[in-house]
Design a protein around this motif. Structure first.
Motif, short mmCIF file in Angstrom:
data_model
loop_
_atom_site.label_atom_id
_atom_site.label_comp_id
_atom_site.label_asym_id
_atom_site.label_seq_id
_atom_site.Cartn_x
_atom_site.Cartn_y
_atom_site.Cartn_z
N LEU A 232 50.14 50.23 16.92
CA LEU A 232 49.12 49.11 17.21
C LEU A 232 47.84 49.69 17.40
N ALA A 233 47.65 50.68 18.20
CA ALA A 233 46.37 51.49 18.20
C ALA A 233 45.82 51.73 16.91
N HIS A 234 46.34 52.19 16.17
CA HIS A 234 45.72 52.66 14.74
C HIS A 234 45.37 51.47 13.93
N LEU A 235 46.17 50.47 14.13
CA LEU A 235 45.91 49.01 13.51
C LEU A 235 44.45 48.79 13.80
N ALA A 236 44.44 48.75 15.26
CA ALA A 236 42.97 48.12 15.83
C ALA A 236 42.18 49.22 15.47
N ALA A 237 42.33 50.37 15.37
CA ALA A 237 41.15 51.23 15.10
C ALA A 237 40.58 51.16 13.66
N HIS A 238 41.53 50.81 12.84
CA HIS A 238 40.93 50.23 11.49
C HIS A 238 40.85 49.04 11.16
N ASP A 239 40.78 48.20 12.37
CA ASP A 239 40.39 46.85 12.09
C ASP A 239 41.21 46.01 11.27
N LEU A 240 42.82 46.18 11.57
CA LEU A 240 43.88 45.59 10.67
C LEU A 240 44.49 44.60 11.47
N ASN A 241 44.81 43.66 11.07
CA ASN A 241 45.53 42.53 11.60
C ASN A 241 47.27 42.81 11.60
N PRO A 242 47.85 42.89 12.48
CA PRO A 242 49.24 43.14 12.47
C PRO A 242 49.78 41.98 11.67
N ALA A 243 49.42 40.89 11.62
CA ALA A 243 50.04 39.64 11.06
C ALA A 243 49.85 40.06 9.54
N ALA A 244 48.96 40.78 9.04
CA ALA A 244 48.90 40.90 7.53
C ALA A 244 49.88 41.85 7.19
N ILE A 245 50.69 42.57 7.87
CA ILE A 245 51.83 43.24 7.32
C ILE A 245 53.20 42.50 6.89
N ALA A 246 53.40 43.07 5.77
CA ALA A 246 54.51 42.33 4.97
C ALA A 246 55.99 43.02 5.38
N ALA A 247 55.90 44.26 5.66
CA ALA A 247 57.04 45.03 5.78
C ALA A 247 56.92 46.31 6.66
N VAL A 248 57.96 46.81 7.18
CA VAL A 248 58.00 48.19 7.83
C VAL A 248 58.78 48.97 6.72
N VAL A 249 58.37 49.91 6.37
CA VAL A 249 59.16 50.73 5.51
C VAL A 249 59.43 52.49 5.65
N SER A 250 60.26 53.09 5.35
CA SER A 250 60.64 54.32 5.64
C SER A 250 61.86 54.99 4.84
N VAL A 251 62.15 56.03 4.94
CA VAL A 251 63.23 56.78 4.17
C VAL A 251 64.57 56.43 4.83
N ASP A 252 65.47 56.37 3.73
CA ASP A 252 66.60 55.82 4.02
C ASP A 252 67.62 56.48 5.06
N ILE A 253 67.31 57.85 5.42
CA ILE A 253 68.05 58.38 6.73
C ILE A 253 67.46 57.87 7.82
N LYS A 254 66.32 57.31 7.89
CA LYS A 254 66.15 56.47 9.21
C LYS A 254 66.52 55.17 9.32
N ALA A 255 67.27 54.54 8.39
CA ALA A 255 67.85 53.14 8.29
C ALA A 255 68.57 52.93 9.78
N ASP A 256 68.83 53.75 10.60
CA ASP A 256 69.46 53.34 11.92
C ASP A 256 68.73 53.97 13.08
N GLU A 257 67.34 54.03 12.68
CA GLU A 257 66.53 54.89 13.91
C GLU A 257 66.15 53.39 14.82
N PRO A 258 66.43 53.35 15.80
CA PRO A 258 66.20 52.27 16.83
C PRO A 258 64.79 52.10 17.14
N ALA A 259 64.02 53.03 17.07
CA ALA A 259 62.40 52.81 17.46
C ALA A 259 61.86 51.99 16.03
#
Length: 618
Positions: A232-259
């Motif tokens: 959230l801090a870096h979205l704000a720093a770059h003047d980006l609205n969180p509501a414009a995010i379509a998806a969170v993406v990562s590598v498949d070995i993080k498929a079960d990462e709680p955070a």
């Protein structure tokens, strides 16, 4: 918006309604369900109109009833929750002339109504104030857009209705002009179309195009309260609205990462993963490739690579990798609005849903279990249990397994979920009571040498919906047999040695527990129940009540009342749960038949309390 992504159901109660449904269903991608006696050639049949519509609604399916509005209202009324959570419900006349959106109008209902009307030249009966004045629902922007401050939609709409018009602004306003064409221009409210971060005024609605993809990486066990503030801090720093995010993406070995899962839930967007090879293919486009990351996972980046992989060949890296102590984030810009999440590629993390359906009838199935069935990409289970679900699940792909194939059943579900599917394992009763729940977790716990599952299968999410078990149903049908301490014992020696089972029977007899015997007999196994009876007689005599409960909750349900001394093994079959009372259990006759209960001592406790009270007063 999640509700409207589920395939609608057209419910037809008459032959003319079925004809209309056939002409419209394929054009609006809907299933057709028909009443058995009146629409025998509908793809999916049901017998009880009210129960079936109620079950569909609880499961979150948008419902188009080609019938009287009153039928739909009475069917869904007991299950109404909140306007943001209720599935769309629409009534359509048999001739197709009139359509009435009853529920969920601003959450898919009006969109479905407009699609039906365009196909059939129907009249939509709209009663919401904003839709009477204008065709637009300000709290339901077009696909690919998101309202950043939905909590202000109602007061802003009220101000707009009482005023003269709305001012449009924001760098993306041109894209919404068609949608807002009927809303007059004025200064009463402000409708802003932007990806920029801003704090809306009290008379302002902010609409964000879903054009950003958030890539995330983190160390195993990264704290949620580190990752979310970092992002959230870096979205704000770059003047980006969180509501414009379509998806969170990562590598498949993080498929079960709680955070990371918590971050996606916080942003209320899908979480998608890519395999290592796909991320490594993005290396030439990375702003910050890392040999350290490559040595660890086989790709030169996670956050930047995942964001770019999802954004496609024309996507741009908008925010380079930003690091915290245990996490990284990056943002990519798509070259078009994401109106369909599948355009991003990747896959869901996948999950196995352990669904306890109770004895099968919809009224004994929890809303959570019904929703899980509807969310499933595939149903897995013993064929009879899937059949019991009936028309509500008839449209969902299924994989049947025979009795004795339990391990293969659970292994298939886990490995299939590892490919990104949501798989529901259908269990009679409760999935955690003598069913597949324990086996699923056993497979996850096994090592590779001991026949465990793949690493990808170990990372799938496991969720469980409790169901009504046979002992609960039997106790409820007969009175209150489980009013005091009780236990359950399976008499099947297929997986447990008989010596261990016999020891447990002795322990339950000595402890004077009410006992629910599961798997009391089988085709080849007839002596164990007789042995259990004789053991218990030695502890509690032959006059304690016994209930033989068969086919509970099904049309051929049967309750047989006996005592230990009169228990006849020949009256017991594989669909019977045998309930044996404790020494204190009582059976007595009522006008409607026998009743069994096990007192816990409330009445005695009350008598003692009254006596002490009298002594104190005297």
């Amino acid at each position: 918006m999640a509700l409207t992504s589920r395939r609608p159901v057209m419910v037809a109660l008459t032959a003319s309604g079925l004809t209309l449904a056939r002409s419209l269903a394929s054009r609006i991608d809907a299933d057709i369900h028909g009443l058995q006696s009146r629409c025998p050639d509908a793809p999916y049949l049901f017998d009880d109109t009210t129960a079936h519509i109620g079950a569909l609604f609880v499961a979150g399916r948008p419902i188009i009833g080609i019938c009287a509005s009153g039928i739909l209202i009475r069917a869904v009324a007991p299950y109404l929750s909140h306007k943001t959570a209720d599935a769309p419900v629409l009534a359509m006349s048999d001739d197709g002339v009139n359509i009435v959106p009853l529920l969920g109008g601003h959450h898919g209902g009006l969109r479905i109504a407009k699609a039906l009307a365009s196909e059939n030249n129907s009249h939509i009966a709209v009663t919401t104030a904003g839709n009477i004045v204008w065709s637009a629902s300000l709290d339901e922007p077009p696909q690919g857009w998101r309202l950043a401050n939905p909590e202000q939609a109602a007061p802003v709409m009220a101000n707009l209705l009482a005023g003269t018009g709305a001012k449009r602004d924001g760098e993306a306003q041109a894209a919404l002009d068609t949608w807002l064409a009927e809303v007059p221009h004025g200064d009463d409210v402000v409708l802003t179309a932007t990806m920029q971060a801003l704090a809306p005024a009290s008379n302002q609605l902010v609409y964000c195009p879903q054009q950003l993809v958030l890539g995330v990486g983190c160390a195993r066990g990264c704290a949620t309260d580190e990752l979310i503030p970092h992002v959230l801090a870096h979205l704000a720093a770059h003047d980006l609205n969180p509501a414009a995010i379509a998806a969170v993406v990562s590598v498949d070995i993080k498929a079960d990462e709680p955070a990371i899962k918590a971050l996606a839930a916080y942003l209320d967007v899908p979480f998608l993963v890519f395999d290592v090879a796909r991320l490594e293919a993005e290396t030439p486009r990375l702003a910050n490739p890392s040999d350290v990351v490559y040595a660890e996972i086989g790709a030169h980046g996670v956050a930047e690579a995942a964001a770019l992989a999802a954004s496609g060949i024309n996507g741009q890296l908008l925010v380079e990798k930003q690091k915290s102590a245990s996490s990284t984030m990056a943002v990519a810009l798509l070259d078009q609005i994401c109106a369909d999440i599948t355009m991003l590629g990747g896959r869901k993390p996948g999950r196995v849903m352990l669904v306890g359906i109770g004895p099968g009838q919809s009224s004994w199935r929890t809303p959570e279990a019904s929703r899980m069935v509807q969310l499933a990409d595939e149903l897995v289970g013993y064929g009879l249990y899937i059949d019991i679900l009936g028309a509500i699940a008839a449209h969902i792909p299924r994989r049947d397994f025979k009795l004795g194939e339990e391990e293969a059943r659970c292994r298939y579900a886990l490995e299939t979920a590892a490919t990104g599917k949501d798989v529901a394992i259908i269990c009679s009763g409760d999935a955690g009571i003598y069913a597949m729940g324990a086996l699923v977790f056993e497979l996850l716990d096994r090592t590779d040498d001991d026949g465990g599952v793949s690493d990808a299968a170990r990372r799938v999410e496991i969720v469980s919906a409790p169901g009504i078990s046979a002992l609960q149903a039997a106790a409820a049908r007969s009175g209150a047999l489980l009013g005091h301490d009780f236990c359950t014992i399976s008499l099947s020696d297929l997986l447990t040695p008989w010596t261990a089972i016999e020891q447990r029977i002795h322990a339950a007899g000595a402890g004077d527990f009410v006992i629910a015997f599961y798997n009391p007999v089988s085709m080849r196994r007839r002596s164990q129940l007789a042995t259990a009876r004789d053991i218990l007689i030695s502890y509690r005599g032959d006059n304690v009540p016994v209930l033989l409960a068969q086919n509970l909750g099904r049309p051929d349900e049967n309750l047989i009342y006996r005592t230990l001394g009169t228990l006849d093994i020949n009256e017991v079959d594989m669909l019977t749960v045998v309930m044996v009372g404790a020494r204190s259990s009582r059976m007595f006759e009522r006008g409607t038949g026998p009743a069994i209960y096990t007192p816990r001592g409330y009445a005695k406790h009350l008598d003692n309390a009254v006596s002490k009270d009298k002594e104190t007063k005297s």
